[in-house]
Design a protein around this motif. Structure first.
Motif, PDB file in Angstrom:
ATOM      1  N   ILE A 109       0.826  -1.209   0.000  1.00 16.70           N
ATOM      2  CA  ILE A 109       0.000   0.000   0.000  1.00 16.70           C
ATOM      3  C   ILE A 109       0.862   1.260   0.000  1.00 16.70           C
ATOM      4  O   ILE A 109       0.508   2.271  -0.616  1.00 16.70           O
ATOM      5  CB  ILE A 109      -0.986   0.019   1.189  1.00 16.70           C
ATOM      6  N   ILE A 110       2.017   1.191   0.666  1.00 10.53           N
ATOM      7  CA  ILE A 110       2.906   2.356   0.650  1.00 10.53           C
ATOM      8  C   ILE A 110       3.531   2.530  -0.731  1.00 10.53           C
ATOM      9  O   ILE A 110       3.628   3.653  -1.253  1.00 10.53           O
ATOM     10  CB  ILE A 110       3.990   2.212   1.733  1.00 10.53           C
ATOM     11  N   ALA A 111       3.949   1.423  -1.343  1.00  9.68           N
ATOM     12  CA  ALA A 111       4.533   1.499  -2.682  1.00  9.68           C
ATOM     13  C   ALA A 111       3.521   2.016  -3.695  1.00  9.68           C
ATOM     14  O   ALA A 111       3.850   2.837  -4.563  1.00  9.68           O
ATOM     15  CB  ALA A 111       5.051   0.127  -3.099  1.00  9.68           C
ATOM     16  N   ILE A 112       2.273   1.560  -3.589  1.00 13.90           N
ATOM     17  CA  ILE A 112       1.239   1.945  -4.554  1.00 13.90           C
ATOM     18  C   ILE A 112       0.848   3.410  -4.393  1.00 13.90           C
ATOM     19  O   ILE A 112       0.888   4.189  -5.353  1.00 13.90           O
ATOM     20  CB  ILE A 112       0.009   1.035  -4.404  1.00 13.90           C
ATOM     21  N   PHE A 113       0.466   3.804  -3.192  1.00 10.23           N
ATOM     22  CA  PHE A 113      -0.001   5.177  -2.994  1.00 10.23           C
ATOM     23  C   PHE A 113       1.147   6.180  -3.035  1.00 10.23           C
ATOM     24  O   PHE A 113       0.925   7.360  -3.301  1.00 10.23           O
ATOM     25  CB  PHE A 113      -0.753   5.286  -1.669  1.00 10.23           C
ATOM     26  N   GLY A 114       2.362   5.713  -2.767  1.00 15.20           N
ATOM     27  CA  GLY A 114       3.497   6.618  -2.812  1.00 15.20           C
ATOM     28  C   GLY A 114       4.198   6.671  -4.156  1.00 15.20           C
ATOM     29  O   GLY A 114       4.845   7.675  -4.470  1.00 15.20           O
ATOM     30  N   GLY A 115       4.082   5.602  -4.968  1.00 17.99           N
ATOM     31  CA  GLY A 115       4.884   5.561  -6.191  1.00 17.99           C
ATOM     32  C   GLY A 115       4.160   5.307  -7.489  1.00 17.99           C
ATOM     33  O   GLY A 115       4.765   5.436  -8.553  1.00 17.99           O
ATOM     34  N   ALA A 116       2.865   4.948  -7.454  1.00 21.13           N
ATOM     35  CA  ALA A 116       2.168   4.588  -8.691  1.00 21.13           C
ATOM     36  C   ALA A 116       2.129   5.734  -9.695  1.00 21.13           C
ATOM     37  O   ALA A 116       2.192   5.516 -10.912  1.00 21.13           O
ATOM     38  CB  ALA A 116       0.751   4.105  -8.376  1.00 21.13           C
ATOM     39  N   GLY A 117       2.024   6.950  -9.214  1.00 21.79           N
ATOM     40  CA  GLY A 117       1.903   8.083 -10.130  1.00 21.79           C
ATOM     41  C   GLY A 117       3.167   8.903 -10.305  1.00 21.79           C
ATOM     42  O   GLY A 117       3.137   9.931 -10.994  1.00 21.79           O
ATOM     43  N   LEU A 118       4.271   8.466  -9.730  1.00 18.94           N
ATOM     44  CA  LEU A 118       5.482   9.290  -9.756  1.00 18.94           C
ATOM     45  C   LEU A 118       5.963   9.570 -11.175  1.00 18.94           C
ATOM     46  O   LEU A 118       6.296  10.708 -11.520  1.00 18.94           O
ATOM     47  CB  LEU A 118       6.590   8.607  -8.951  1.00 18.94           C
ATOM     48  N   ILE A 119       6.016   8.545 -12.017  1.00 19.40           N
ATOM     49  CA  ILE A 119       6.456   8.741 -13.399  1.00 19.40           C
ATOM     50  C   ILE A 119       5.259   8.815 -14.337  1.00 19.40           C
ATOM     51  O   ILE A 119       5.282   9.562 -15.316  1.00 19.40           O
ATOM     52  CB  ILE A 119       7.418   7.611 -13.821  1.00 19.40           C
ATOM     53  N   ALA A 120       4.217   8.046 -14.055  1.00 16.13           N
ATOM     54  CA  ALA A 120       3.035   8.037 -14.919  1.00 16.13           C
ATOM     55  C   ALA A 120       2.431   9.424 -15.055  1.00 16.13           C
ATOM     56  O   ALA A 120       2.042   9.836 -16.162  1.00 16.13           O
ATOM     57  CB  ALA A 120       2.007   7.054 -14.362  1.00 16.13           C
ATOM     58  N   ASN A 121       2.331  10.144 -13.959  1.00 16.01           N
ATOM     59  CA  ASN A 121       1.749  11.496 -14.012  1.00 16.01           C
ATOM     60  C   ASN A 121       2.628  12.449 -14.804  1.00 16.01           C
ATOM     61  O   ASN A 121       2.125  13.351 -15.493  1.00 16.01           O
ATOM     62  CB  ASN A 121       1.528  12.031 -12.604  1.00 16.01           C
ATOM     63  N   ASP A 122       3.952  12.269 -14.709  1.00 10.38           N
ATOM     64  CA  ASP A 122       4.859  13.120 -15.485  1.00 10.38           C
ATOM     65  C   ASP A 122       4.719  12.844 -16.980  1.00 10.38           C
ATOM     66  O   ASP A 122       4.776  13.759 -17.805  1.00 10.38           O
ATOM     67  CB  ASP A 122       6.307  12.879 -15.045  1.00 10.38           C
ATOM     68  N   LEU A 123       4.543  11.564 -17.335  1.00  6.44           N
ATOM     69  CA  LEU A 123       4.349  11.210 -18.744  1.00  6.44           C
ATOM     70  C   LEU A 123       3.015  11.744 -19.256  1.00  6.44           C
ATOM     71  O   LEU A 123       2.903  12.189 -20.404  1.00  6.44           O
ATOM     72  CB  LEU A 123       4.410   9.694 -18.913  1.00  6.44           C
ATOM     73  N   LYS A 124       2.003  11.708 -18.404  1.00  7.75           N
ATOM     74  CA  LYS A 124       0.681  12.167 -18.804  1.00  7.75           C
ATOM     75  C   LYS A 124       0.648  13.669 -19.049  1.00  7.75           C
ATOM     76  O   LYS A 124       0.011  14.143 -20.001  1.00  7.75           O
ATOM     77  CB  LYS A 124      -0.331  11.786 -17.714  1.00  7.75           C
ATOM     78  N   SER A 125       1.335  14.424 -18.217  1.00  5.06           N
ATOM     79  CA  SER A 125       1.332  15.888 -18.329  1.00  5.06           C
ATOM     80  C   SER A 125       2.527  16.429 -19.098  1.00  5.06           C
ATOM     81  O   SER A 125       2.709  17.647 -19.165  1.00  5.06           O
ATOM     82  CB  SER A 125       1.313  16.510 -16.929  1.00  5.06           C
ATOM     83  N   ASN A 126       3.357  15.533 -19.638  1.00  4.86           N
ATOM     84  CA  ASN A 126       4.576  15.925 -20.360  1.00  4.86           C
ATOM     85  C   ASN A 126       5.560  16.675 -19.469  1.00  4.86           C
ATOM     86  O   ASN A 126       6.396  17.448 -19.954  1.00  4.86           O
ATOM     87  CB  ASN A 126       4.238  16.789 -21.581  1.00  4.86           C
ATOM     88  N   ALA A 127       5.457  16.464 -18.157  1.00  8.78           N
ATOM     89  CA  ALA A 127       6.379  17.124 -17.228  1.00  8.78           C
ATOM     90  C   ALA A 127       7.778  16.521 -17.308  1.00  8.78           C
ATOM     91  O   ALA A 127       8.760  17.183 -16.951  1.00  8.78           O
ATOM     92  CB  ALA A 127       5.853  17.020 -15.797  1.00  8.78           C
ATOM     93  N   LEU A 128       7.873  15.280 -17.770  1.00 10.27           N
ATOM     94  CA  LEU A 128       9.188  14.652 -17.880  1.00 10.27           C
ATOM     95  C   LEU A 128      10.070  15.404 -18.870  1.00 10.27           C
ATOM     96  O   LEU A 128      11.272  15.571 -18.648  1.00 10.27           O
ATOM     97  CB  LEU A 128       9.039  13.188 -18.301  1.00 10.27           C
ATOM     98  N   SER A 129       9.486  15.873 -19.952  1.00 12.87           N
ATOM     99  CA  SER A 129      10.241  16.687 -20.912  1.00 12.87           C
ATOM    100  C   SER A 129      10.739  17.974 -20.269  1.00 12.87           C
ATOM    101  O   SER A 129      11.846  18.441 -20.546  1.00 12.87           O
ATOM    102  CB  SER A 129       9.366  17.016 -22.129  1.00 12.87           C
ATOM    103  N   LEU A 130       9.913  18.539 -19.400  1.00 12.29           N
ATOM    104  CA  LEU A 130      10.315  19.762 -18.702  1.00 12.29           C
ATOM    105  C   LEU A 130      11.469  19.493 -17.751  1.00 12.29           C
ATOM    106  O   LEU A 130      12.415  20.282 -17.671  1.00 12.29           O
ATOM    107  CB  LEU A 130       9.116  20.334 -17.943  1.00 12.29           C
ATOM    108  N   TYR A 131      11.397  18.372 -17.025  1.00  6.23           N
ATOM    109  CA  TYR A 131      12.490  17.995 -16.131  1.00  6.23           C
ATOM    110  C   TYR A 131      13.806  17.889 -16.904  1.00  6.23           C
ATOM    111  O   TYR A 131      14.834  18.455 -16.511  1.00  6.23           O
ATOM    112  CB  TYR A 131      12.195  16.649 -15.472  1.00  6.23           C
ATOM    113  N   LEU A 132      13.762  17.143 -18.010  1.00  7.95           N
ATOM    114  CA  LEU A 132      14.987  16.844 -18.739  1.00  7.95           C
ATOM    115  C   LEU A 132      15.465  18.003 -19.592  1.00  7.95           C
ATOM    116  O   LEU A 132      16.569  17.946 -20.153  1.00  7.95           O
ATOM    117  CB  LEU A 132      14.772  15.606 -19.617  1.00  7.95           C
ATOM    118  N   SER A 133      14.650  19.051 -19.728  1.00  8.44           N
ATOM    119  CA  SER A 133      15.108  20.242 -20.434  1.00  8.44           C
ATOM    120  C   SER A 133      15.975  21.112 -19.535  1.00  8.44           C
ATOM    121  O   SER A 133      16.634  22.034 -19.996  1.00  8.44           O
ATOM    122  CB  SER A 133      13.900  21.054 -20.922  1.00  8.44           C
ATOM    123  N   LYS A 134      15.942  20.815 -18.238  1.00 11.11           N
ATOM    124  CA  LYS A 134      16.781  21.518 -17.273  1.00 11.11           C
ATOM    125  C   LYS A 134      18.101  20.779 -17.103  1.00 11.11           C
ATOM    126  O   LYS A 134      18.294  19.691 -17.639  1.00 11.11           O
ATOM    127  CB  LYS A 134      16.037  21.617 -15.934  1.00 11.11           C
TER     128      LYS A 134
END
Length: 285
Positions: free
Chosen positions: A96-121
């Motif tokens: 439950i800690i892994a799921i609620f703490g980590g399920a959206g860590l990368i998925a949400n960045d991919l969904k909002s294209n925030a990963l591109s913003l991270y790596l542009s820095k």
């Protein structure tokens, strides 16, 4: 003048090098976001706290009423069972800690294209991965490493010096076993999070592996009547390695080195998948 796409471009300025703090900025931001969600705070905090308090009360009762006939005692197997044993309850709290703490860590960045913003820095894929890993790893350490050490300290305060003289090595076992469980579980959760843009799908994939393989393990034991099938279950591999670290009894016929190789291969495989998924979004200068 060249025509650019609407993607984020690499940051081309100069920056005072502080490579060792880049990942912490990401981890701190993710922890703050998780702390703002009330449902996440409740689910991550309350069940594990109850789990820890129950074990603390058990240690107190055993030391205060040692003359009574308790079904178990405070030994190395007790601390292994607390951190992770091939039982549903410890696996559930870690999940439950892994799921609620980590399920959206990368998925949400991919969904909002925030990963591109991270790596542009001025942040590499390694900084990004370590930051995300640290966010879920810190949460998992709060249910494994930190309370494990506190429970051991409680036992030391309530017992005599002979317990420490005979069991001081348990401290290193707690640290080692917590690192194994925390590291592999965090990486596995991040892998499923990186394979989708929906945190629900990441949760389903993680649960299928986390809870599905132990069920398959139990079925194969009944059908094949051998403990060698433990190799298919993450829980059983954790338990096999933990039985070596804590010198506890076990019913496995496979050598612990095979389990070590399997968990090592799983760790390397998770890192390679994450590297591929993150670098696939990395912007080319």
């Amino acid at each position: 003048m060249p025509i650019h796409t609407q993607d984020y471009r690499h940051w081309e300025g100069t920056l005072k090098p502080r490579n060792y703090t880049r990942w912490w900025v990401i981890a701190k931001a993710e922890l703050k976001l998780l702390a703002k969600r009330k449902i996440v705070r409740l689910i991550i905090a309350i069940p594990p706290v109850i789990y820890i308090v129950v074990h603390a009360v058990i240690i107190y009762l055993i030391n205060q009423f040692g003359y009574m006939d308790f079904p178990f005692k405070v030994d190395s197997a007790f601390f292994q069972r607390f951190i992770f044993r091939i039982e549903f309850i410890s696996g559930f709290f870690v999940a439950i800690i892994a799921i609620f703490g980590g399920a959206g860590l990368i998925a949400n960045d991919l969904k909002s294209n925030a990963l591109s913003l991270y790596l542009s820095k001025p942040i590499s894929w390694v900084d990004y991965l370590i930051g995300k890993f640290a966010a879920v790893g810190i949460l998992l350490a709060c249910i494994t490493l930190v309370p494990g050490m506190l429970l051991f300290l409680e036992q030391l305060l309530l017992s005599d010096f002979n317990f420490f003289k005979e069991n001081f090595w348990i401290v290193f076992s707690i640290i080692g076993y917590s690192i194994v469980v925390t590291t592999i579980t965090s990486l596995l959760m991040l892998v499923f999070s990186s394979l989708t843009t929906n945190s629900r799908y990441a949760t389903i994939g993680f649960c299928a592996v986390w809870f599905g393989l132990p069920v398959l393990h139990g079925i194969l034991i009944i059908v094949l009547r051998t403990s060698n099938v433990a190799l298919v279950s993450i829980w059983a591999n954790y338990d096999r390695l933990g039985s070596v670290l804590f010198a506890s009894d076990n019913n496995y016929t496979t050598h612990w080195s095979i389990t070590f190789l399997i968990l090592s291969a799983l760790t390397v495989g998770c890192i390679l998948v994450l590297r591929h998924r993150i670098r696939a979004v990395e912007i080319v200068k």
